[in-house]
Design an enzyme around this catalytic site. Structure first.
Site, PDB file in Angstrom:
ATOM      1  N   ALA A  24       0.824  -1.210   0.000  1.00  0.00           N
ATOM      2  CA  ALA A  24       0.000   0.000   0.000  1.00  0.00           C
ATOM      3  C   ALA A  24       0.855   1.256   0.000  1.00  0.00           C
ATOM      4  O   ALA A  24       0.597   2.210   0.727  1.00  0.00           O
ATOM      5  CB  ALA A  24      -0.952  -0.013   1.191  1.00  0.00           C
ATOM      6  N   GLY A  25       1.903   1.251  -0.835  1.00  0.00           N
ATOM      7  CA  GLY A  25       2.613   2.488  -1.116  1.00  0.00           C
ATOM      8  C   GLY A  25       1.932   3.161  -2.307  1.00  0.00           C
ATOM      9  O   GLY A  25       0.768   2.859  -2.631  1.00  0.00           O
ATOM     10  N   GLY A  61       9.392  14.740  -5.356  1.00  0.00           N
ATOM     11  CA  GLY A  61       8.155  14.791  -6.118  1.00  0.00           C
ATOM     12  C   GLY A  61       8.151  13.809  -7.256  1.00  0.00           C
ATOM     13  O   GLY A  61       8.843  12.785  -7.203  1.00  0.00           O
ATOM     14  N   GLU A 126      15.797  18.898 -10.296  1.00  0.00           N
ATOM     15  CA  GLU A 126      16.649  17.925  -9.614  1.00  0.00           C
ATOM     16  C   GLU A 126      17.762  17.476 -10.550  1.00  0.00           C
ATOM     17  O   GLU A 126      17.717  17.725 -11.767  1.00  0.00           O
ATOM     18  CB  GLU A 126      15.824  16.725  -9.137  1.00  0.00           C
ATOM     19  CG  GLU A 126      14.845  17.097  -8.035  1.00  0.00           C
ATOM     20  CD  GLU A 126      14.162  15.910  -7.384  1.00  0.00           C
ATOM     21  OE1 GLU A 126      14.380  14.765  -7.831  1.00  0.00           O
ATOM     22  OE2 GLU A 126      13.415  16.124  -6.428  1.00  0.00           O
ATOM     23  N   HIS A 267      21.988   7.224  -2.967  1.00  0.00           N
ATOM     24  CA  HIS A 267      21.658   8.651  -2.955  1.00  0.00           C
ATOM     25  C   HIS A 267      22.837   9.404  -2.368  1.00  0.00           C
ATOM     26  O   HIS A 267      23.372   9.025  -1.326  1.00  0.00           O
ATOM     27  CB  HIS A 267      20.390   8.904  -2.128  1.00  0.00           C
ATOM     28  CG  HIS A 267      19.799  10.252  -2.394  1.00  0.00           C
ATOM     29  ND1 HIS A 267      20.385  11.414  -1.947  1.00  0.00           N
ATOM     30  CD2 HIS A 267      18.694  10.627  -3.083  1.00  0.00           C
ATOM     31  CE1 HIS A 267      19.658  12.451  -2.351  1.00  0.00           C
ATOM     32  NE2 HIS A 267      18.629  12.001  -3.038  1.00  0.00           N
ATOM     33  N   ARG A 309      22.838  11.220 -10.272  1.00  0.00           N
ATOM     34  CA  ARG A 309      23.201  10.732  -8.943  1.00  0.00           C
ATOM     35  C   ARG A 309      24.442   9.856  -8.915  1.00  0.00           C
ATOM     36  O   ARG A 309      25.201   9.892  -7.946  1.00  0.00           O
ATOM     37  CB  ARG A 309      22.031   9.928  -8.373  1.00  0.00           C
ATOM     38  CG  ARG A 309      20.961  10.828  -7.880  1.00  0.00           C
ATOM     39  CD  ARG A 309      19.865  10.090  -7.199  1.00  0.00           C
ATOM     40  NE  ARG A 309      18.860  11.085  -6.863  1.00  0.00           N
ATOM     41  CZ  ARG A 309      17.626  10.806  -6.526  1.00  0.00           C
ATOM     42  NH1 ARG A 309      17.220   9.564  -6.453  1.00  0.00           N
ATOM     43  NH2 ARG A 309      16.781  11.780  -6.229  1.00  0.00           N
ATOM     44  N   HIS A 366      19.629   3.519  -1.813  1.00  0.00           N
ATOM     45  CA  HIS A 366      18.411   4.316  -1.944  1.00  0.00           C
ATOM     46  C   HIS A 366      17.341   3.685  -2.822  1.00  0.00           C
ATOM     47  O   HIS A 366      16.162   3.670  -2.458  1.00  0.00           O
ATOM     48  CB  HIS A 366      18.802   5.681  -2.524  1.00  0.00           C
ATOM     49  CG  HIS A 366      17.651   6.622  -2.677  1.00  0.00           C
ATOM     50  ND1 HIS A 366      16.854   6.990  -1.609  1.00  0.00           N
ATOM     51  CD2 HIS A 366      17.164   7.286  -3.760  1.00  0.00           C
ATOM     52  CE1 HIS A 366      15.920   7.843  -2.035  1.00  0.00           C
ATOM     53  NE2 HIS A 366      16.074   8.023  -3.337  1.00  0.00           N
ATOM     54  N   ARG A 401      18.727   5.608 -12.095  1.00  0.00           N
ATOM     55  CA  ARG A 401      17.414   6.254 -12.197  1.00  0.00           C
ATOM     56  C   ARG A 401      17.547   7.777 -12.202  1.00  0.00           C
ATOM     57  O   ARG A 401      18.272   8.352 -11.381  1.00  0.00           O
ATOM     58  CB  ARG A 401      16.547   5.826 -11.009  1.00  0.00           C
ATOM     59  CG  ARG A 401      15.229   6.545 -10.926  1.00  0.00           C
ATOM     60  CD  ARG A 401      14.461   6.114  -9.694  1.00  0.00           C
ATOM     61  NE  ARG A 401      15.109   6.516  -8.474  1.00  0.00           N
ATOM     62  CZ  ARG A 401      14.611   7.399  -7.604  1.00  0.00           C
ATOM     63  NH1 ARG A 401      13.452   7.973  -7.829  1.00  0.00           N
ATOM     64  NH2 ARG A 401      15.261   7.693  -6.502  1.00  0.00           N
TER      65      ARG A 401
HETATM   66  C1  LIG Z   1      13.526   8.942   1.642  1.00  0.00           C
HETATM   67  C2  LIG Z   1      13.068   8.682   0.230  1.00  0.00           C
HETATM   68  C3  LIG Z   1      12.769   9.742  -0.607  1.00  0.00           C
HETATM   69  C4  LIG Z   1      12.353   9.509  -1.913  1.00  0.00           C
HETATM   70  N1  LIG Z   1      12.007  10.567  -2.699  1.00  0.00           N
HETATM   71  C5  LIG Z   1      11.510  10.327  -3.940  1.00  0.00           C
HETATM   72  C6  LIG Z   1      11.035  11.391  -4.753  1.00  0.00           C
HETATM   73  O1  LIG Z   1      11.039  12.545  -4.346  1.00  0.00           O
HETATM   74  N2  LIG Z   1      10.576  11.101  -5.997  1.00  0.00           N
HETATM   75  C7  LIG Z   1      10.550   9.832  -6.478  1.00  0.00           C
HETATM   76  O2  LIG Z   1      10.120   9.623  -7.619  1.00  0.00           O
HETATM   77  N3  LIG Z   1      10.983   8.799  -5.722  1.00  0.00           N
HETATM   78  C8  LIG Z   1      11.447   9.014  -4.467  1.00  0.00           C
HETATM   79  N4  LIG Z   1      11.862   7.970  -3.705  1.00  0.00           N
HETATM   80  C9  LIG Z   1      11.675   6.610  -4.229  1.00  0.00           C
HETATM   81  C10 LIG Z   1      10.185   6.292  -4.170  1.00  0.00           C
HETATM   82  O3  LIG Z   1       9.652   6.843  -2.992  1.00  0.00           O
HETATM   83  C11 LIG Z   1       9.924   4.809  -4.188  1.00  0.00           C
HETATM   84  O4  LIG Z   1      10.582   4.215  -5.271  1.00  0.00           O
HETATM   85  C12 LIG Z   1       8.445   4.538  -4.327  1.00  0.00           C
HETATM   86  O5  LIG Z   1       7.724   5.269  -3.362  1.00  0.00           O
HETATM   87  C13 LIG Z   1       8.156   3.071  -4.162  1.00  0.00           C
HETATM   88  O6  LIG Z   1       6.765   2.923  -4.070  1.00  0.00           O
HETATM   89  P1  LIG Z   1       6.142   1.491  -4.001  1.00  0.00           P
HETATM   90  O7  LIG Z   1       4.667   1.689  -3.948  1.00  0.00           O
HETATM   91  O8  LIG Z   1       6.703   0.660  -5.073  1.00  0.00           O
HETATM   92  O9  LIG Z   1       6.687   0.865  -2.613  1.00  0.00           O
HETATM   93  P2  LIG Z   1       6.564   1.368  -1.113  1.00  0.00           P
HETATM   94  O10 LIG Z   1       6.101   2.751  -1.008  1.00  0.00           O
HETATM   95  O11 LIG Z   1       7.851   1.026  -0.443  1.00  0.00           O
HETATM   96  O12 LIG Z   1       5.431   0.444  -0.510  1.00  0.00           O
HETATM   97  C14 LIG Z   1       5.650  -0.934  -0.336  1.00  0.00           C
HETATM   98  C15 LIG Z   1       4.428  -1.537   0.337  1.00  0.00           C
HETATM   99  O13 LIG Z   1       4.535  -2.954   0.288  1.00  0.00           O
HETATM  100  C16 LIG Z   1       4.179  -3.488   1.541  1.00  0.00           C
HETATM  101  N5  LIG Z   1       4.762  -4.819   1.640  1.00  0.00           N
HETATM  102  C17 LIG Z   1       6.057  -5.197   1.478  1.00  0.00           C
HETATM  103  N6  LIG Z   1       6.158  -6.532   1.598  1.00  0.00           N
HETATM  104  C18 LIG Z   1       4.908  -7.001   1.818  1.00  0.00           C
HETATM  105  C19 LIG Z   1       4.359  -8.300   2.016  1.00  0.00           C
HETATM  106  N7  LIG Z   1       5.107  -9.408   2.009  1.00  0.00           N
HETATM  107  N8  LIG Z   1       3.024  -8.404   2.223  1.00  0.00           N
HETATM  108  C20 LIG Z   1       2.229  -7.293   2.250  1.00  0.00           C
HETATM  109  N9  LIG Z   1       2.697  -6.047   2.055  1.00  0.00           N
HETATM  110  C21 LIG Z   1       4.017  -5.921   1.846  1.00  0.00           C
HETATM  111  C22 LIG Z   1       4.676  -2.473   2.522  1.00  0.00           C
HETATM  112  O14 LIG Z   1       4.016  -2.644   3.762  1.00  0.00           O
HETATM  113  C23 LIG Z   1       4.262  -1.188   1.806  1.00  0.00           C
HETATM  114  O15 LIG Z   1       2.907  -0.937   2.058  1.00  0.00           O
HETATM  115  C24 LIG Z   1      12.269   8.185  -2.389  1.00  0.00           C
HETATM  116  C25 LIG Z   1      12.574   7.116  -1.549  1.00  0.00           C
HETATM  117  C26 LIG Z   1      12.950   7.353  -0.249  1.00  0.00           C
HETATM  118  C27 LIG Z   1      13.258   6.179   0.652  1.00  0.00           C
END
Ligand SMILES: Cc1cc2nc3c(=O)[nH]c(=O)nc-3n(C[C@H](O)[C@H](O)[C@H](O)COP(=O)(O)OP(=O)(O)OC[C@H]3O[C@@H](n4cnc5c(N)ncnc54)[C@H](O)[C@@H]3O)c2cc1C
Length: 528
Positions: A24-25, A61, A126, A267, A309, A366, A401
């Site tokens: 739920a990201g 962003g 950026e 990063h 980066r 990162h 990236r």
């Molecule tokens: C500090 C930081 C700053 C960043 N800033 C930027 C930015 O400004 N711009 C940008 O484009 N990117 C940025 N990034 C990268 C970007 O945030 C991530 O690549 C992106 O948010 C990933 O989203 P996601 O939905 O794939 O995963 P996530 O947001 O990591 O969500 C993963 C989800 O999976 C769930 N999960 C994992 N394993 C399981 C399981 N076995 N069963 C059930 N649920 C599970 C977790 O609970 C979570 O809900 C940043 C990253 C970080 C760490």
């Protein structure tokens, strides 16, 4: 090695739905909402609280060609330049073309991005971008704002059932069916002909330490993995602790192809030696507004701050090696703190005032460019299994990236995944034997501190064949796979720096390192 305990109970609930989304990201929430808007029933499984997703932590962003003097072609050119001859152009073209529509869609869902005094979207700059194109919210609180809004919508949507605090433990796949994805409209790179169809998953309480807390089998047309990245496998990281690549192991166990695991972005500006804020990311957008990097002992500037980066991280790492220092200094004293309120507040809470003193920073793990190999509709090589967001490898990031392309990728490819997933065959009912097999699947490993330290030491910013060979003996299976891919890539490209192979090898241009199956051998593929 500790592992997540197995459920011992035979009491298994069965839930049937159209789409099961794991995670739920940004990617998972958007996929769930998209499917619900199309009238589908969704089960959304989420292991950790909202505030522990990488999406919630995102600062800068999302990148989209929205400025009057910008274009998808310019955005593509920057993405390709940063990606060092490894960007899969077809995927990058989709990203740059479709990102602006995703921004508009997010606005229609109630996300309020920052605007300038004329009411137009305020666009940040950026590293690696030749023009301002970063859409942001709350200054540097973009992830938090977006995720809060999307999760509120998901919670209120009657078509979405949220299994909060539940962890996917295994994917339910049929034995090999002989299907060949090569006949799909957009061939999966390196499709696995004959891979068994994914029918659903087994999940259990994420907090249960006994293994007796019961389990659920979710049956669905399709499973969308959105479990995030793997950077928290490294000891020094900007990521939340849960980002350990569990989704990669789930997919690998189901027979899916993984690729480019050696390509992990570091990063350049993560806080170091700041009490309680180790690894805290200081967004690149601050350098976009004029913050500079300095050798802390001489005060000298030593790198073009807005280079991609990989270049900036490498320059910092070299400087640290030469001087023996643990940090360089980020000078953001000229930056208006009102533009980056959460960064300034977090540092002040830790006792450092960035409006008056330099912030000690150094590179940290990162972002995983590699992941579950997917086609242009986020289909993995296993029928019925999709991957979106950081867990996936669309190939669009290449070897490095471009900043803020990842959030855009989450939305663009989540939308594509759902549109394709809705036409998968109707959900099936698992036989008793299939439930039994799922319940007896081996536990997913958690990385011990020793593994995380080993990855940082042997697969960090600078790597050698000797260190990587040591990692082959690590107890963590993903650690070993990363080492295999990194050993196979005998060159330096983007985020992957081999001291023993310092040059880029043109023979490896546009070639992705793919692993699939138990023997863990690496094969090379070029993708359309
Ligand atoms: C500090 C930081 C700053 C960043 N800033 C930027 C930015 O400004 N711009 C940008 O484009 N990117 C940025 N990034 C990268 C970007 O945030 C991530 O690549 C992106 O948010 C990933 O989203 P996601 O939905 O794939 O995963 P996530 O947001 O990591 O969500 C993963 C989800 O999976 C769930 N999960 C994992 N394993 C399981 C399981 N076995 N069963 C059930 N649920 C599970 C977790 O609970 C979570 O809900 C940043 C990253 C970080 C760490």
């Amino acid at each position: 090695m500790p592992s997540i305990p197995k459920p011992s109970t035979t009491e298994v609930d069965l839930a049937t739905t159209d789409i099961a989304v794991v995670g739920a990201g940004a990617a998972g929430l958007y996929a769930a909402l998209r499917a619900a808007r199309e009238g589908a029933r969704v089960v959304l499984v989420s292991a950790t609280p909202l505030a522990q997703t990488a999406s919630y932590w995102a600062q800068g962003g999302l990148a989209a060609a929205l400025a009057a003097d910008d274009s998808p072609e310019l955005h593509l050119a920057d993405t390709e330049l940063a990606g060092r001859n490894l960007v899969r152009r077809s995927a990058a073209e989709i990203l740059v073309r479709e990102a602006p529509a995703c921004v508009a869609d997010l606005q229609s869902l109630g996300v309020r991005f920052d605007a300038d005094r004329f009411g137009r979207l305020a666009l940040g700059l950026e590293g690696g971008h030749s023009i301002r194109r970063i859409v942001h919210a709350g200054g540097s609180a973009t992830g938090r704002r977006v995720v809060r809004q999307l999760s509120a919508l998901a919670a209120a949507d009657p078509r979405i059932t949220v299994f909060e605090g539940q962890r996917a433990r295994a994917l339910w796949t049929e034995p090999g069916s002989g299907e060949d994805l090569g006949s799909a409209p957009s061939p999966t790179p390196g499709a696995s002909p004959g891979a068994g169809r994914c029918r659903g998953l087994l999940c259990e309480s994420a907090n249960d330490q006994t293994g007796d807390g019961g389990a659920r089998v979710v049956s669905a047309r399709a499973v969308v993995l959105a479990t995030g990245g793997a950077a928290a496998l490294w000891a020094r990281t900007t990521n939340p602790p849960g980002s350990q690549g569990v989704g990669l192991l789930l997919a690998h166990a189901a027979g899916a192809r993984l690729a480019d695991l050696e390509l992990l972005q570091f990063h350049p500006t993560a806080a170091i030696g700041v009490p309680g804020r180790e690894g805290f990311l200081v967004t690149e957008a601050i350098r976009g507004e004029g913050a500079t990097l300095h050798d802390l002992s001489t005060g000298e500037r030593f790198v073009e701050e807005l280079a991609p980066r990989d270049e900036v991280s490498r320059a910092i790492q070299s400087r640290l090696r030469e001087t023996g220092a643990s940090a360089v200094g980020l000078d953001m004293r000229s930056i208006d703190p009102a533009h980056f309120p959460n960064v300034v507040a977090a540092l002040r809470e830790a006792g450092l005032d960035p409006t008056r003193e330099l912030v000690p920073v150094a590179p940290a793990a990162h972002y995983a460019m590699g992941g579950v190999v997917v086609d242009l509709h986020a289909r993995s090589s296993v029928p019925g299994l999709y991957a979106v967001g950081e867990v996936s490898c669309t190939g669009l990031h290449g070897a490095n990236r471009l900043a803020s392309n990842s959030l855009s990728e989450c939305f663009v490819f989540a939308r594509r995944a759902v549109d394709a997933a809705l036409s998968e065959p109707a959900p099936a009912t698992p036989a008793a034997g299939e439930i039994g097999a799922l319940l007896s699947s081996p536990g997913l490993p958690l990385a011990e501190p020793a593994t995380r330290a080993a990855l940082w030491r042997d697969a960090g910013v600078q790597r050698t064949g000797e260190g990587l060979s040591r990692l082959l003996g690590d107890p963590h299976p993903l650690g070993r796979l990363i080492a295999r891919c990194a050993l196979a890539r005998e060159e330096s490209r983007g985020a992957h720096l081999r001291i023993d192979h310092p040059e880029r090898d043109p023979a490896l241009d546009y070639r992705h390192a793919v692993v699939c199956g138990a023997d863990e051998t690496v094969s090379w593929e070029t993708w359309e």
